[in-house]
Write a protein that holds these residues in place. Structure first.
Motif, PDB file in Angstrom:
ATOM      1  N   ARG A 142     -10.905   0.982   8.310  1.00 35.35           N
ATOM      2  CA  ARG A 142      -9.607   0.648   8.905  1.00 35.35           C
ATOM      3  C   ARG A 142      -9.567  -0.856   9.120  1.00 35.35           C
ATOM      4  NH1 ARG A 142      -8.272   1.989  15.125  1.00 35.35           N
ATOM      5  NH2 ARG A 142      -6.043   1.633  15.126  1.00 35.35           N
ATOM      6  N   CYS A 143      -8.567  -1.520   8.528  1.00 36.99           N
ATOM      7  CA  CYS A 143      -8.390  -2.960   8.683  1.00 36.99           C
ATOM      8  C   CYS A 143      -7.014  -3.237   9.285  1.00 36.99           C
ATOM      9  CB  CYS A 143      -8.508  -3.682   7.339  1.00 36.99           C
ATOM     10  SG  CYS A 143     -10.167  -3.647   6.631  1.00 36.99           S
ATOM     11  N   LEU A 144      -6.922  -4.314  10.036  1.00 39.45           N
ATOM     12  CA  LEU A 144      -5.673  -4.698  10.680  1.00 39.45           C
ATOM     13  C   LEU A 144      -5.134  -5.989  10.092  1.00 39.45           C
ATOM     14  CD1 LEU A 144      -6.692  -3.913  14.348  1.00 39.45           C
ATOM     15  CD2 LEU A 144      -5.301  -2.525  12.834  1.00 39.45           C
ATOM     16  N   PHE A 145      -3.809  -6.022   9.954  1.00 43.79           N
ATOM     17  CA  PHE A 145      -3.132  -7.150   9.326  1.00 43.79           C
ATOM     18  C   PHE A 145      -1.913  -7.571  10.142  1.00 43.79           C
ATOM     19  CE2 PHE A 145      -5.082  -4.498   6.162  1.00 43.79           C
ATOM     20  CZ  PHE A 145      -5.726  -5.383   5.320  1.00 43.79           C
ATOM     21  N   ARG A 146      -1.551  -8.852  10.037  1.00 41.14           N
ATOM     22  CA  ARG A 146      -0.259  -9.339  10.496  1.00 41.14           C
ATOM     23  C   ARG A 146       0.515  -9.638   9.230  1.00 41.14           C
ATOM     24  NH1 ARG A 146       0.757 -14.953  13.585  1.00 41.14           N
ATOM     25  NH2 ARG A 146       0.154 -15.673  11.531  1.00 41.14           N
ATOM     26  N   LEU A 147       1.684  -9.011   9.094  1.00 36.82           N
ATOM     27  CA  LEU A 147       2.421  -9.114   7.838  1.00 36.82           C
ATOM     28  C   LEU A 147       3.370 -10.286   7.760  1.00 36.82           C
ATOM     29  CD1 LEU A 147       3.181  -5.390   7.007  1.00 36.82           C
ATOM     30  CD2 LEU A 147       1.271  -6.823   6.276  1.00 36.82           C
ATOM     31  N   ASP A 148       3.851 -10.771   8.881  1.00 39.45           N
ATOM     32  CA  ASP A 148       4.751 -11.925   8.839  1.00 39.45           C
ATOM     33  C   ASP A 148       4.536 -12.764  10.079  1.00 39.45           C
ATOM     34  OD1 ASP A 148       5.942 -10.294  10.765  1.00 39.45           O
ATOM     35  OD2 ASP A 148       7.558  -9.695   9.442  1.00 39.45           O
ATOM     36  N   ALA A 149       4.859 -14.016   9.968  1.00 42.41           N
ATOM     37  CA  ALA A 149       4.621 -14.936  11.076  1.00 42.41           C
ATOM     38  C   ALA A 149       5.860 -15.113  11.948  1.00 42.41           C
ATOM     39  CB  ALA A 149       4.163 -16.295  10.535  1.00 42.41           C
ATOM     40  N   GLU A 150       6.971 -14.564  11.528  1.00 35.95           N
ATOM     41  CA  GLU A 150       8.206 -14.695  12.289  1.00 35.95           C
ATOM     42  C   GLU A 150       8.283 -13.589  13.337  1.00 35.95           C
ATOM     43  OE1 GLU A 150      10.164 -17.338  11.770  1.00 35.95           O
ATOM     44  OE2 GLU A 150       8.762 -17.933  10.204  1.00 35.95           O
ATOM     45  N   ALA A 151       8.949 -13.895  14.453  1.00 34.79           N
ATOM     46  CA  ALA A 151       9.122 -12.876  15.503  1.00 34.79           C
ATOM     47  C   ALA A 151      10.209 -11.913  15.082  1.00 34.79           C
ATOM     48  CB  ALA A 151       9.477 -13.544  16.822  1.00 34.79           C
ATOM     49  N   PRO A 152      10.156 -10.626  15.307  1.00 28.99           N
ATOM     50  CA  PRO A 152       8.942  -9.985  15.810  1.00 28.99           C
ATOM     51  C   PRO A 152       7.915  -9.818  14.695  1.00 28.99           C
ATOM     52  CG  PRO A 152      10.608  -8.329  15.390  1.00 28.99           C
ATOM     53  CD  PRO A 152      11.226  -9.672  15.096  1.00 28.99           C
ATOM     54  N   THR A 153       6.689 -10.057  15.021  1.00 31.85           N
ATOM     55  CA  THR A 153       5.609  -9.918  14.057  1.00 31.85           C
ATOM     56  C   THR A 153       5.339  -8.441  13.806  1.00 31.85           C
ATOM     57  OG1 THR A 153       4.615 -11.997  14.720  1.00 31.85           O
ATOM     58  CG2 THR A 153       3.174 -10.421  13.630  1.00 31.85           C
ATOM     59  N   THR A 154       5.128  -8.098  12.539  1.00 30.29           N
ATOM     60  CA  THR A 154       4.775  -6.731  12.170  1.00 30.29           C
ATOM     61  C   THR A 154       3.281  -6.676  11.899  1.00 30.29           C
ATOM     62  OG1 THR A 154       6.948  -6.322  11.211  1.00 30.29           O
ATOM     63  CG2 THR A 154       5.172  -4.858  10.528  1.00 30.29           C
ATOM     64  N   TYR A 155       2.612  -5.737  12.541  1.00 33.13           N
ATOM     65  CA  TYR A 155       1.191  -5.510  12.327  1.00 33.13           C
ATOM     66  C   TYR A 155       1.017  -4.223  11.534  1.00 33.13           C
ATOM     67  CZ  TYR A 155       0.367  -9.135  15.761  1.00 33.13           C
ATOM     68  OH  TYR A 155       0.340 -10.332  16.424  1.00 33.13           O
ATOM     69  N   GLU A 156       0.028  -4.202  10.670  1.00 31.83           N
ATOM     70  CA  GLU A 156      -0.245  -3.017   9.865  1.00 31.83           C
ATOM     71  C   GLU A 156      -1.706  -2.620  10.016  1.00 31.83           C
ATOM     72  OE1 GLU A 156      -0.006  -1.370   5.257  1.00 31.83           O
ATOM     73  OE2 GLU A 156       0.246  -3.512   5.626  1.00 31.83           O
ATOM     74  N   GLU A 157      -1.932  -1.321  10.143  1.00 31.91           N
ATOM     75  CA  GLU A 157      -3.275  -0.741  10.096  1.00 31.91           C
ATOM     76  C   GLU A 157      -3.374  -0.004   8.775  1.00 31.91           C
ATOM     77  OE1 GLU A 157      -4.266   1.684  13.498  1.00 31.91           O
ATOM     78  OE2 GLU A 157      -2.846   0.565  14.719  1.00 31.91           O
ATOM     79  N   ARG A 158      -4.408  -0.308   7.991  1.00 32.02           N
ATOM     80  CA  ARG A 158      -4.620   0.385   6.713  1.00 32.02           C
ATOM     81  C   ARG A 158      -6.001   1.020   6.740  1.00 32.02           C
ATOM     82  NH1 ARG A 158      -5.182  -2.917   2.240  1.00 32.02           N
ATOM     83  NH2 ARG A 158      -4.478  -1.333   0.818  1.00 32.02           N
ATOM     84  N   ILE A 159      -6.091   2.217   6.195  1.00 30.70           N
ATOM     85  CA  ILE A 159      -7.381   2.886   6.035  1.00 30.70           C
ATOM     86  C   ILE A 159      -7.606   3.066   4.546  1.00 30.70           C
ATOM     87  CG2 ILE A 159      -8.734   4.957   6.480  1.00 30.70           C
ATOM     88  CD1 ILE A 159      -7.123   5.276   9.069  1.00 30.70           C
ATOM     89  N   THR A 160      -8.692   2.483   4.062  1.00 33.67           N
ATOM     90  CA  THR A 160      -9.033   2.563   2.645  1.00 33.67           C
ATOM     91  C   THR A 160     -10.347   3.320   2.488  1.00 33.67           C
ATOM     92  OG1 THR A 160     -10.026   0.357   2.802  1.00 33.67           O
ATOM     93  CG2 THR A 160      -7.761   0.477   1.976  1.00 33.67           C
ATOM     94  N   LEU A 161     -10.559   3.850   1.302  1.00 35.19           N
ATOM     95  CA  LEU A 161     -11.698   4.715   1.014  1.00 35.19           C
ATOM     96  C   LEU A 161     -12.647   4.013   0.052  1.00 35.19           C
ATOM     97  CD1 LEU A 161     -12.789   7.617   1.441  1.00 35.19           C
ATOM     98  CD2 LEU A 161     -11.404   8.302  -0.520  1.00 35.19           C
ATOM     99  N   TRP A 162     -13.951   4.046   0.375  1.00 43.25           N
ATOM    100  CA  TRP A 162     -14.956   3.322  -0.412  1.00 43.25           C
ATOM    101  C   TRP A 162     -16.198   4.178  -0.627  1.00 43.25           C
ATOM    102  CZ3 TRP A 162     -12.970  -0.964  -2.298  1.00 43.25           C
ATOM    103  CH2 TRP A 162     -11.877  -1.511  -1.635  1.00 43.25           C
ATOM    104  N   ARG A 163     -16.783   4.019  -1.811  1.00 44.34           N
ATOM    105  CA  ARG A 163     -18.090   4.610  -2.122  1.00 44.34           C
ATOM    106  C   ARG A 163     -19.077   3.452  -2.055  1.00 44.34           C
ATOM    107  NH1 ARG A 163     -20.121   9.607  -2.793  1.00 44.34           N
ATOM    108  NH2 ARG A 163     -21.653   9.800  -4.425  1.00 44.34           N
ATOM    109  N   ALA A 164     -20.060   3.552  -1.151  1.00 48.04           N
ATOM    110  CA  ALA A 164     -20.990   2.449  -0.926  1.00 48.04           C
ATOM    111  C   ALA A 164     -22.336   3.000  -0.468  1.00 48.04           C
ATOM    112  CB  ALA A 164     -20.412   1.499   0.125  1.00 48.04           C
ATOM    113  N   ILE A 165     -23.339   2.120  -0.428  1.00 47.87           N
ATOM    114  CA  ILE A 165     -24.671   2.562  -0.003  1.00 47.87           C
ATOM    115  C   ILE A 165     -24.888   2.393   1.504  1.00 47.87           C
ATOM    116  CG2 ILE A 165     -25.755   2.204  -2.251  1.00 47.87           C
ATOM    117  CD1 ILE A 165     -26.928  -0.412  -1.114  1.00 47.87           C
TER     118      ILE A 165
END
Length: 111
Positions: A11-34
């Motif tokens: 799960r990673c968090l992002f700010r999508l725009d710098a103008e008010a109101p700022t929109t934040y996004e939470e994304r969950i991505t899937l990975w195969r790793a050791i």
């Protein structure tokens, strides 16, 4: 002995725009790793690519979840536990239903 790859969700968090109101996004991505560390490294690299075309930024927060089973129908992709003194309705309002989310409503039928 070679390390076995496993499935991780990140799960990673992002700010999508710098103008008010700022929109934040939470994304969950899937990975195969050791390891969880490798999964976060992969997710953060993808996060940089994701925001490259957006007027936003990756906020530097990655939370990794080691999946207990192979991904499939109904698989749990992420779980985060948080302690809070809030009652359920107040907890939802404080963290998940503030009124500023970009989301639709699914109407349910009463049986």
């Amino acid at each position: 002995m070679d390390k076995q790859e496993a499935w991780f969700s990140v799960r990673c968090l992002f700010r999508l725009d710098a103008e008010a109101p700022t929109t934040y996004e939470e994304r969950i991505t899937l990975w195969r790793a050791i390891s969880p560390e490798e999964a976060v490294t992969l997710a953060e690299a993808e996060a940089g690519e994701y925001v490259a075309d957006l007027a936003g930024e990756y906020l530097g927060l990655a939370q990794v979840y080691s999946m207990a089973a192979e991904p499939g129908h109904g698989a749990e992709l992420f779980s985060l536990l948080r302690d809070s003194p809030l009652q359920p309705a107040a907890y939802l309002d404080a963290f998940f239903d503030t009124g500023d989310e970009h989301q639709g409503v699914i109407e349910t039928s009463e049986a």
